[in-house]
Structure formats: structure tokens, C-alpha cells
Scaffold this motif. Structure first.
Motif, PDB file in Angstrom:
ATOM      1  N   ALA A   1      -1.607   0.729  13.791  1.00 49.03           N
ATOM      2  CA  ALA A   1      -1.350   2.118  13.828  1.00 49.03           C
ATOM      3  C   ALA A   1      -0.148   2.819  12.379  1.00 49.03           C
ATOM      4  O   ALA A   1      -0.233   3.013  11.806  1.00 49.03           O
ATOM      5  N   ILE A   2       0.853   2.231  13.290  1.00 50.54           N
ATOM      6  CA  ILE A   2       1.834   1.975  11.867  1.00 50.54           C
ATOM      7  C   ILE A   2       1.619   1.705  10.498  1.00 50.54           C
ATOM      8  O   ILE A   2       1.628   2.532   9.788  1.00 50.54           O
ATOM      9  N   GLU A   3       1.155   1.238  10.522  1.00 43.58           N
ATOM     10  CA  GLU A   3       1.274   0.558   9.248  1.00 43.58           C
ATOM     11  C   GLU A   3      -0.879   1.009   8.190  1.00 43.58           C
ATOM     12  O   GLU A   3      -0.255   1.431   7.365  1.00 43.58           O
ATOM     13  N   ARG A   4      -1.189   1.515   9.390  1.00 38.57           N
ATOM     14  CA  ARG A   4      -2.125   2.723   8.864  1.00 38.57           C
ATOM     15  C   ARG A   4      -1.903   3.607   7.920  1.00 38.57           C
ATOM     16  O   ARG A   4      -1.630   4.355   7.321  1.00 38.57           O
ATOM     17  N   PHE A   5      -0.384   4.002   9.454  1.00 41.83           N
ATOM     18  CA  PHE A   5       0.851   5.587   8.312  1.00 41.83           C
ATOM     19  C   PHE A   5       1.533   4.988   7.970  1.00 41.83           C
ATOM     20  O   PHE A   5       1.212   6.304   6.645  1.00 41.83           O
ATOM     21  N   ARG A   6       1.739   4.742   6.893  1.00 41.66           N
ATOM     22  CA  ARG A   6       2.291   4.182   6.107  1.00 41.66           C
ATOM     23  C   ARG A   6       2.138   4.237   4.551  1.00 41.66           C
ATOM     24  O   ARG A   6       2.362   4.350   3.508  1.00 41.66           O
ATOM     25  N   GLN A   7       0.182   3.421   5.015  1.00 43.83           N
ATOM     26  CA  GLN A   7      -0.767   3.722   4.069  1.00 43.83           C
ATOM     27  C   GLN A   7      -1.360   4.550   3.875  1.00 43.83           C
ATOM     28  O   GLN A   7      -2.363   5.083   2.465  1.00 43.83           O
TER      29      GLN A   7
END
Length: 257
Positions: free
Chosen positions: A80-86
Motif C-alpha cells: 500500500a505504501i509503495e502504491r501510494f508513493r507511485q
């Protein structure tokens, strides 16, 4: 787990057992391998925040969670954090249902989103509170995620059957509603696990049909509905028990009018 980094010990030295506060066990080698992979590839702060969320859920719900949540939730939070950053943000189509059906778990999800924001500086959308809540529900009932999502979609339809049958207004914030939803969840869980109540107490079934004929008919409708989703027939005792839960829901709704 314990206070301090590395238990104030160097590589190769034995850890002082008095410093150990909690020990976690994963039951299968597959789970161990998956968790080792997470530890090797995920940032430590993601693992730490996930652990804090799980500990909070454990304390708040006061029930044992499936240890596999340390793998599934940690992996989900990192993703979820990786998706948010992207900039890849997605709506959770079950947000509204999760808020209604799993109030305590959803509040834990909100706590989790707030904690992630505080500790990692990542402001995840409210939809993530629902996603985290579903992982917690999963761990409560030891389900796979597909089963949890299926149950979440089905329950509002079952409640609607009762509403239409008795023309009642159900307070979705009431304890009675929460109790009824919990009974529906556990019923479907027993069906999935092939653990339905089956003491063949015909006297009990006959008594329920006599005392609550309309509730019993409604329960039969729900049973037929569920048989469209699951391969097993809903047994007579489950139908009788569900009738008593429907009766309690109706009485609760009438007292609120």
C-alpha cells in the motif's frame, strides 16, 4: 521481541531471556520462509508499524488472531505504501460494507492509517482502513481473503431479506445489529469449514417453528439464498438457530422505534 535494538547483544552472543517480552511462532515451513523473505526485503519500519497494529488489534478485540497475519498484513502495508508513493491509488469497493459490518475492525483500520501517517509520514486514503480491517477479520476467522470478501458482500443481502420480510428499520449502529451480523458471519464460517450445528434436536426445531413461524420462514429463505453460494445444504438446526437470532433482531428494532 523486546526493548532496545538487538537486545544489546552482538552477533553470535546469546540473548538474555529476561529481555525477551514476546516470542512469535509460525506453524509451517512455508510461513517461515515467507516471513524470512519479508524480513529480508521490507524496510524495518514497515515491519515495526505492522507489528504495532497487530498488537493493538489483539488487545482491542481480545481474541486470538491467526499468526499468518504477520505475513499478510505486513506485506499488504508495504504494498500500500509503495502504491501510494507511485501515485497508484484505488478505491475499495467494500468500504461502506466494511464500515457497517466490521465496526471494531474498521476502527482498528483507522488507527492503523493514523499510525502509518504518524510514524512513516505516509497519509494513506480512508479506503486503506477498510483493507486493513479485512485482513484483521481474516485473521479472526482464519479465512482466506476471498472468503472474507465473499462473506462481506453477502451479509448486506441477508439483512435486506429480513428487512423486507418484516418491514423493519434496523439501526446499524445498535448492538443488536452487530450481534446479528456476527451470527451471520459465524454461520457462513461454519458452512465454509463444514462445521454446521447438527445435533438433530428435532424437539428444538419444532418448538422454534411453533413459536416463531414467520422468523423460521425467513430463516429458510436465507438458507436457500446461501445454498446458491455454497455447495452444502444449510442444516435444519442452523435454520432454527438463525430464526431465534432474527427474532432478537426484530424485537431490538421494535424497541428502538
Amino acid at each position: 521481541m523486546g526493548k532496545g535494538i538487538g537486545f544489546q547483544a552482538k552477533k553470535g552472543k546469546e540473548i538474555d531471556k529476561n529481555l525477551v517480552e514476546k516470542v512469535f511462532y509460525l506453524e509451517t515451513q512455508t510461513e517461515v520462509d515467507k516471513f524470512k523473505e519479508l524480513l529480508a526485503n521490507l524496510p524495518l519500519e514497515h515491519i515495526q508499524v505492522s507489528n504495532e497494529i497487530i498488537m493493538y488489534a489483539d488487545k482491542t478485540l481480545n481474541r486470538k488472531l491467526n499468526p499468518n497475519i504477520y505475513i499478510t498484513l505486513t506485506d499488504h502495508i508495504n504494498f500500500a505504501i509503495e502504491r501510494f508513493r507511485q501515485g497508484m491509488l484505488f478505491d475499495n469497493p467494500l468500504l461502506w460494507d466494511v464500515q457497517r459490518l466490521y465496526r471494531r475492525e474498521y476502527l482498528i483500520g483507522e488507527y492503523a492509517v493514523a499510525l502509518i501517517g504518524k510514524q512513516l509520514g505516509i497519509k494513506l486514503p480512508v479506503d486503506e482502513a477498510a483493507s486493513i480491517a479485512l485482513h484483521i477479520v481474516n485473521a479472526e476467522f482464519s479465512n482466506v481473503m476471498s472468503e472474507t470478501m465473499s462473506i462481506t458482500k453477502i451479509i448486506p443481502q441477508l439483512v435486506e431479506i429480513v428487512r423486507k420480510e418484516f418491514q423493519i428499520v434496523v439501526d446499524e449502529q445498535s448492538i443488536g445489529y452487530e450481534r446479528f451480523v456476527t451470527n451471520l458471519k459465524t454461520l457462513m464460517q461454519r458452512i465454509v469449514n463444514k462445521e454446521q450445528l447438527d445435533r438433530i434436536d428435532q424437539e428444538f426445531n419444532d418448538m422454534v417453528q411453533k413459536l416463531y413461524p414467520r422468523e423460521y420462514q425467513c430463516s429458510e429463505k436465507i438458507a436457500k439464498f446461501l445454498e446458491g453460494y455454497y455447495p452444502d445444504v444449510v442444516l435444519a438446526e442452523e435454520v432454527a438457530m438463525l430464526s431465534t437470532h432474527i427474532r432478537r433482531l426484530i424485537l431490538g428494532s421494535q424497541s428502538n422505534e
